[in-house]
Motif scaffolding. Structure first.
Motif, mmCIF file in Angstrom:
data_model
loop_
_atom_site.group_PDB
_atom_site.id
_atom_site.type_symbol
_atom_site.label_atom_id
_atom_site.label_comp_id
_atom_site.label_asym_id
_atom_site.label_seq_id
_atom_site.Cartn_x
_atom_site.Cartn_y
_atom_site.Cartn_z
ATOM 1 N N VAL A 41 0.859 -1.185 0.000
ATOM 2 C CA VAL A 41 0.000 0.000 0.000
ATOM 3 C C VAL A 41 0.896 1.235 0.000
ATOM 4 N N LEU A 42 0.734 2.065 -1.016
ATOM 5 C CA LEU A 42 1.588 3.235 -1.180
ATOM 6 C C LEU A 42 0.757 4.438 -1.612
ATOM 7 N N CYS A 43 1.250 5.631 -1.293
ATOM 8 C CA CYS A 43 0.490 6.854 -1.563
ATOM 9 C C CYS A 43 0.564 7.276 -3.030
ATOM 10 N N SER A 44 -0.394 8.103 -3.405
ATOM 11 C CA SER A 44 -0.558 8.519 -4.796
ATOM 12 C C SER A 44 0.483 9.543 -5.232
ATOM 13 N N ARG A 45 0.474 9.812 -6.513
ATOM 14 C CA ARG A 45 1.364 10.827 -7.080
ATOM 15 C C ARG A 45 0.997 12.221 -6.584
ATOM 16 N N PHE A 46 -0.200 12.386 -5.999
ATOM 17 C CA PHE A 46 -0.629 13.683 -5.477
ATOM 18 C C PHE A 46 -0.225 13.868 -4.022
ATOM 19 N N VAL A 47 0.377 12.843 -3.422
ATOM 20 C CA VAL A 47 0.873 12.948 -2.045
ATOM 21 C C VAL A 47 2.399 12.927 -2.122
ATOM 22 N N ASN A 48 3.020 11.759 -1.969
ATOM 23 C CA ASN A 48 4.481 11.658 -2.031
ATOM 24 C C ASN A 48 4.985 10.755 -3.161
ATOM 25 N N LYS A 49 4.087 10.349 -4.043
ATOM 26 C CA LYS A 49 4.433 9.583 -5.249
ATOM 27 C C LYS A 49 5.041 8.208 -4.967
ATOM 28 N N HIS A 50 4.751 7.620 -3.810
ATOM 29 C CA HIS A 50 5.377 6.346 -3.491
ATOM 30 C C HIS A 50 4.903 5.200 -4.384
ATOM 31 N N MET A 51 3.635 5.194 -4.822
ATOM 32 C CA MET A 51 3.186 4.131 -5.732
ATOM 33 C C MET A 51 3.846 4.294 -7.095
ATOM 34 N N LEU A 52 3.967 5.505 -7.574
ATOM 35 C CA LEU A 52 4.645 5.746 -8.847
ATOM 36 C C LEU A 52 6.106 5.300 -8.760
ATOM 37 N N GLN A 53 6.785 5.633 -7.668
ATOM 38 C CA GLN A 53 8.176 5.203 -7.472
ATOM 39 C C GLN A 53 8.267 3.677 -7.418
ATOM 40 N N HIS A 54 7.297 3.051 -6.758
ATOM 41 C CA HIS A 54 7.256 1.584 -6.673
ATOM 42 C C HIS A 54 7.170 0.980 -8.078
ATOM 43 N N TYR A 55 6.305 1.528 -8.919
ATOM 44 C CA TYR A 55 6.205 1.044 -10.298
ATOM 45 C C TYR A 55 7.538 1.221 -11.023
ATOM 46 N N GLN A 56 8.141 2.390 -10.885
ATOM 47 C CA GLN A 56 9.395 2.673 -11.582
ATOM 48 C C GLN A 56 10.526 1.749 -11.119
ATOM 49 N N GLN A 57 10.515 1.356 -9.846
ATOM 50 C CA GLN A 57 11.579 0.504 -9.301
ATOM 51 C C GLN A 57 11.316 -0.989 -9.498
ATOM 52 N N SER A 58 10.046 -1.396 -9.438
ATOM 53 C CA SER A 58 9.721 -2.823 -9.453
ATOM 54 C C SER A 58 9.042 -3.294 -10.738
ATOM 55 N N ASN A 59 8.556 -2.352 -11.533
ATOM 56 C CA ASN A 59 7.786 -2.649 -12.733
ATOM 57 C C ASN A 59 6.441 -3.320 -12.408
ATOM 58 N N HIS A 60 5.960 -3.146 -11.178
ATOM 59 C CA HIS A 60 4.614 -3.600 -10.810
ATOM 60 C C HIS A 60 3.653 -2.546 -11.333
ATOM 61 N N SER A 61 2.967 -2.858 -12.410
ATOM 62 C CA SER A 61 2.221 -1.825 -13.126
ATOM 63 C C SER A 61 0.755 -1.670 -12.736
ATOM 64 N N LEU A 62 0.174 -2.600 -11.992
ATOM 65 C CA LEU A 62 -1.259 -2.554 -11.702
ATOM 66 C C LEU A 62 -1.528 -2.143 -10.260
ATOM 67 N N ALA A 63 -2.435 -1.188 -10.089
ATOM 68 C CA ALA A 63 -2.749 -0.695 -8.744
ATOM 69 C C ALA A 63 -4.220 -0.322 -8.642
ATOM 70 N N LEU A 64 -4.766 -0.503 -7.439
ATOM 71 C CA LEU A 64 -6.156 -0.163 -7.155
ATOM 72 C C LEU A 64 -6.174 1.003 -6.181
ATOM 73 N N SER A 65 -6.924 2.036 -6.510
ATOM 74 C CA SER A 65 -7.057 3.203 -5.645
ATOM 75 C C SER A 65 -8.015 2.885 -4.506
ATOM 76 N N PHE A 66 -7.575 3.093 -3.268
ATOM 77 C CA PHE A 66 -8.476 2.918 -2.141
ATOM 78 C C PHE A 66 -9.436 4.101 -2.029
ATOM 79 N N SER A 67 -9.172 5.194 -2.721
ATOM 80 C CA SER A 67 -10.070 6.350 -2.688
ATOM 81 C C SER A 67 -11.341 6.096 -3.471
ATOM 82 N N ASP A 68 -11.203 5.703 -4.751
ATOM 83 C CA ASP A 68 -12.394 5.515 -5.582
ATOM 84 C C ASP A 68 -12.507 4.109 -6.171
ATOM 85 N N LEU A 69 -11.612 3.204 -5.774
ATOM 86 C CA LEU A 69 -11.602 1.805 -6.207
ATOM 87 C C LEU A 69 -11.382 1.632 -7.701
ATOM 88 N N SER A 70 -10.792 2.631 -8.332
ATOM 89 C CA SER A 70 -10.419 2.496 -9.734
ATOM 90 C C SER A 70 -9.124 1.690 -9.828
#
Length: 154
Positions: A77-106
């Protein structure tokens, strides 16, 4: 007639360089985005997406309490690009490309740079349903075929 002000959608369409009002109203300039119904990256999904953290789980790196995403590959579980960009960094480092938003479930695919329709894509439906139940304490409403075809061209 030449000095008549254009209507607001025409003005906005001209401002964005869009020729037809219909393209503006139903296109990307309107902010409406159609989710994809397929993705080449679904093979990287975790094998157990029925057991996921609750939607109130803070970011694993900065403990931010909201705007968090669930990595659908490793269940971090990592924060969005509108907070500290940790999910985006996770994708860039791990190539884990799929994520579900806990805000709107997209569901977002970083590799496709697109939202995915979690109710249409069978591999995503279980995690979407689980997240919905965890967030709202009831099963999600399901779209009918009529609702799914709204907006599709005849």
């Amino acid at each position: 007639m030449a000095d008549q002000a254009p209507n607001s959608s025409s003005s906005a369409a001209l401002e964005f360089g869009i020729e037809g009002d219909e393209e503006f109203i139903h296109g990307a300039a309107s902010g409406w985005v159609e989710a994809r119904t397929s993705c080449d990256h679904l093979g990287s999904l975790s094998t157990d997406l029925l057991h996921i953290p609750t939607p109130d789980t803070p970011c694993n790196r900065c403990d931010h309490p909201s705007e968090n995403w669930l990595c659908l590959c490793c269940k971090g579980v990592l924060c969005s690009r509108f907070v500290n960009k940790h999910m985006l960094q996770h994708y860039q480092q791990s190539n884990h490309s799929l994520a579900l938003s806990f805000s709107d479930l997209s569901v977002w695919c970083f590799a496709c740079d697109a939202y995915l329709d979690a109710q249409v894509i069978s591999q995503l439906r279980p995690v979407h349903e689980t997240a919905y139940i965890l967030k709202f304490s009831e099963p999600p409403p399901f779209r009918t075929m009529e609702m799914q075809t709204i907006g599709e061209n005849p």
